[in-house]
Scaffold this active site. Structure first.
Site, short mmCIF file in Angstrom:
data_model
loop_
_atom_site.label_atom_id
_atom_site.label_comp_id
_atom_site.label_asym_id
_atom_site.label_seq_id
_atom_site.Cartn_x
_atom_site.Cartn_y
_atom_site.Cartn_z
CB CYS A 77 30.61 21.40 7.82
SG CYS A 77 30.37 22.25 9.38
CB ILE A 78 29.74 19.36 3.30
CG1 ILE A 78 28.73 19.01 4.39
CG2 ILE A 78 29.94 18.17 2.37
CD1 ILE A 78 29.09 17.86 5.31
#
Ligand SMILES: NC(=O)c1ccc[n+]([C@@H]2O[C@H](COP(=O)([O-])OP(=O)(O)OC[C@H]3O[C@@H](n4cnc5c(N)ncnc54)[C@H](O)[C@@H]3O)[C@@H](O)[C@H]2O)c1
Length: 445
Positions: A273-274
């Site tokens: 994600c990040i």
């Protein structure tokens, strides 16, 4: 009206819920629907995963096999590779990966593949929800035209919404049911019914005015993290030059009861994600001639952290009259964060790559990850996988430097402190007492 039809089914828990993609996001979601008494079907392209689920065996840390086996046995959940079963579902939720291309542009091919399977079988009375993280506009610019191509009409025949997933693998406090769910439909009817569906499994649903708002909210959340971690990483590098303890600085700043939120530095960002999601936002921004500079800067700072860690190792060995070339470096933890087995985008891989490129002999120990494979992004080691080594006293003593890359809870840090010669701690995993008691040279980020 189709809204009333689907809503009635949902409220009576009679809706059959199909979840496409049974990974970190899809499997917990499907299990949660089944646990709350609905009938759930999981659609997977990986036949091995489907088979494991049908045997009640979980391959996702946050889903206990006992809970999975219970709903499978009660015939409230089964997995299949046969997409024809989509026709029997009243709600279909897409949870497939959204990676980046090598050019760092969004790769929504998995969403498109799942949507094509739905498109072929879409019938009146279905609610489709996209959960995969993606750029604002995917649901109504890409999915809606696909689904209307066959003649069915939004609101008259089917409903379509976006609801971002916020699951935090390995988080003991927050699970599917106690993380508020943001829901935004392509129409008000879509929002209302999607919110009713999630209301069955989560305590709080936050409805927004459109799918785009929901898509953008998810990207804001993860970009916020990437930017603030970037700030903490920059501060750590600055403090290193100034000879100040970064962690003590953050601890002190965090005593302010308002206007400050603590973020911590680390060896680099990882996970699905990040490191990826902000690129979905900056790509969309570029389509509109907008340059999202915070995202670019955070990416630049965060992606340099593995290089900084390699420099810390080199400098620490140098202080001991040793060169990195020929030294044995023991990496402690390769997962991208503690107490999970996920190595996607893990900074450990870049760190290993850099150390090997400079001639270090690298071994690793990770109780959650038995083996790591290196793809073309990593140039060293001729593609051979590395295997986790047992953390014996001999292994710790033999290493010229131990590098704590992931601060897994179960590791015996007292023993690491007692037997290592040099330790680079990128996570502030060692307590003040452990550092004091250790004879090792200890360098912290
Ligand atoms: N992992 C997280 O912590 C997390 C958190 C929030 C949001 N997300 C987002 O959720 C989405 C899914 O992520 P994930 O971590 O669950 O991925 P994952 O790789 O763990 O799982 C995806 C699953 O989808 C399957 N799949 C791929 N194409 C398919 C298809 N056409 N039909 C059926 N199955 C298919 C894969 O085999 C895999 O099992 C991504 O958009 C991600 O950004 C992930």
């Amino acid at each position: 009206m189709v809204k009333e039809e689907i809503k009635r089914l949902v409220e009576a828990k009679g809706a059959r819920v199909g979840v496409i993609g049974l990974g970190y996001v899809g499997l917990p979601l499907a299990v949660e629907f089944a646990r709350k008494g609905l009938r759930a079907v999981g659609f997977e392209v990986d036949a091995r995963k489907a088979e494991l689920i049908n045997q009640g065996e979980s391959y996702i840390g946050d889903v206990h096999s006992a809970a999975l086996a219970e709903v499978v046995k009660a015939e409230r959940l089964h997995a299949t590779t046969d997409f024809d079963e989509l026709s029997s579902c009243d709600a279909i939720i897409i949870c497939v990966p959204t990676p980046l291309r090598k050019t760092k542009e969004p790769d929504i091919s998995y969403i498109l593949a799942a949507a094509e399977q739905i498109q072929k079988r879409l019938r009146r009375g279905q609610l489709v929800i996209l959960e995969s993280t993606t750029y604002p506009g995917t649901t109504d610019e890409v999915l809606l035209p696909m689904f209307e191509e066959g003649g069915l009409k939004l609101d008259e025949d089917f409903l379509l919404a976006f609801s971002p997933e916020r699951v935090d693998p390995g988080n003991p406090q927050f699970h599917t049911d106690n993380i508020p769910k943001v829901v935004g439909g392509c129409t008000d009817d879509s929002t209302e019914v999607a919110a009713a569906l999630y209301g069955l499994i989560v305590k709080e649903v936050h409805a927004v005015s459109s799918a785009r708002v929901a898509e953008a909210a998810k990207l804001l959340e993860n970009t916020f993290r990437a930017v603030n971690i970037g700030m903490a990483n920059e501060m750590a590098r600055l403090c290193y030059h100034l000879g100040i303890d970064t962690w003590e600085v953050i601890r002190a700043a965090a005593t302010k009861p308002f206007g400050f939120m603590a973020f911590y530095p680390g060896p680099g960002i990882g996970g699905h994600c990040i490191p990826l999601d902000p690129h979905y936002l900056s790509w969309k921004a570029r389509q509109h001639g907008f340059d999202s500079r915070f995202i670019g800067l955070a990416e630049e700072v965060n992606s340099r952290m593995p290089e900084h860690v390699a420099t810390l190792v080199t400098d620490a060995l140098n202080d001991e009259q040793k060169s990195l070339k020929g030294s044995r470096v023991l990496i402690l933890g390769v997962a991208y964060k503690k107490d999970i087995d996920d190595v996607r985008e893990s900074p450990a891989l870049s760190i290993i790559d850099r150390l090997r490129a400079k001639g270090a002999e690298v071994v690793y120990h990770d109780p959650f990850v038995a083996e790591v494979r290196f793809d073309d992004a990593h140039t060293q080691g001729s593609g051979e996988p590395l295997h986790s080594t047992e953390l014996t006293d001999e292994e710790l003593s033999a290493a010229d430097c131990a590098v704590i890359v992931t601060d897994h809870s179960g590791l015996d840090y007292d023993r690491v402190c007692r037997l290592s010669k040099v330790i680079v701690d990128t996570r502030n995993a060692l307590s003040r007492d452990q550092r004091k008691a250790s004879c090792a040279k200890i360098v912290r980020l």
